[in-house]
Design an enzyme around this catalytic site. Structure first.
Site, PDB file in Angstrom:
ATOM      1  N   GLU A  73       0.820  -1.218   0.000  1.00 31.04           N
ATOM      2  CA  GLU A  73       0.000   0.000   0.000  1.00 31.04           C
ATOM      3  C   GLU A  73       0.854   1.267   0.000  1.00 31.04           C
ATOM      4  OE1 GLU A  73      -3.335   0.187  -0.411  1.00 31.04           O
ATOM      5  OE2 GLU A  73      -3.342  -1.977  -0.634  1.00 31.04           O
ATOM      6  N   ASP A  88      -0.741  -2.055  -4.484  1.00 36.32           N
ATOM      7  CA  ASP A  88      -0.875  -3.166  -3.541  1.00 36.32           C
ATOM      8  C   ASP A  88       0.466  -3.571  -2.940  1.00 36.32           C
ATOM      9  OD1 ASP A  88      -3.622  -3.286  -3.762  1.00 36.32           O
ATOM     10  OD2 ASP A  88      -3.592  -4.760  -5.375  1.00 36.32           O
ATOM     11  N   TRP A 102      -3.284  -6.617  -7.226  1.00 33.83           N
ATOM     12  CA  TRP A 102      -4.176  -7.771  -7.124  1.00 33.83           C
ATOM     13  C   TRP A 102      -5.594  -7.237  -7.276  1.00 33.83           C
ATOM     14  CZ3 TRP A 102      -2.887 -12.992  -5.503  1.00 33.83           C
ATOM     15  CH2 TRP A 102      -4.016 -13.829  -5.396  1.00 33.83           C
ATOM     16  N   GLU A 103      -6.278  -7.653  -8.336  1.00 34.65           N
ATOM     17  CA  GLU A 103      -7.573  -7.059  -8.670  1.00 34.65           C
ATOM     18  C   GLU A 103      -8.643  -7.369  -7.628  1.00 34.65           C
ATOM     19  OE1 GLU A 103      -9.543  -4.640  -9.613  1.00 34.65           O
ATOM     20  OE2 GLU A 103      -8.427  -4.835 -11.481  1.00 34.65           O
TER      21      GLU A 103
END
Length: 196
Positions: A73, A88, A102-103
């Site tokens: 993050e 991410d 990561w979707e």
């Protein structure tokens, strides 16, 4: 969790021949294998259409990479003129920064993630990146309208024609190990399509 499909959109220059890149790929593959649900070493999915959340799925993935020195993050500007946004996970290496998304959103989110990676490479903010998203066979059991591999794959040709001298963009499509009607449903978030 298993890797169902892996696709290279482009791999140019000396970065993809480096030890750093080899380690990055190995760590990402290991991190995906650490994504489990309902089992100590497998990702089980309760086959309720649109019934499972998505955010908890990536938790073990991110935690594993953090144990290998990745940063989670991180706010960074990948695209000039756009405010910093969280990625991410990133890994800082000698040639630059490698990003992984990561979707957890819809197909528009998938396009934004790939665009951010591509422009980041063009503008020298990134050396490479990977988007991880579910195959449709898994996505049908997740939050409504989650981005999936089959939905974005027709656009791959755009990224394959980028004029970039050094960098990498890849896609990894993930899937469940087994269907299990007894396993707990993955909790959903509180916003947007997550509630659907």
């Amino acid at each position: 969790m298993k890797i169902d499909k892996e696709f290279t959109l482009f791999a140019k220059g000396n970065f993809t021949q480096s030890l750093d890149f080899k380690i990055i790929k190995e760590e990402i593959h290991s991190a995906i294998q650490h994504v489990v649900w309902g089992s100590e070493n497998l990702f089980l999915i309760n086959p309720i259409r649109k019934g499972n959340g998505v955010v908890p799925i990536k938790k073990n993935f991110v935690s594993f990479l953090q144990s290998k020195g990745w940063l989670a993050e991180q706010q960074m500007t990948c695209v000039n003129g756009i405010n910093p946004a969280p990625i991410d996970v990133i890994k800082k290496i000698s040639q630059g920064v490698f990003a992984v998304e990561w979707e957890t959103g819809n197909i528009s989110s998938s396009h934004r993630a790939l665009n951010k990676i591509a422009v980041g490479i063009i503008q020298n903010s990134l050396i490479g990146g990977i988007l991880i998203l579910p195959k449709r066979s898994l996505a049908q059991f997740l939050t409504d309208r989650i981005g999936n591999y089959e939905e974005i794959s027709p656009y791959f040709t755009l990224y394959q024609h980028l004029d970039i001298q050094n960098g990498f963009i890849g896609i990894i499509a993930v899937n469940y190990d087994e269907i299990n009607t007894e396993v707990s449903i993955i909790p959903k978030g509180k916003d947007g399509n997550a509630m659907k």
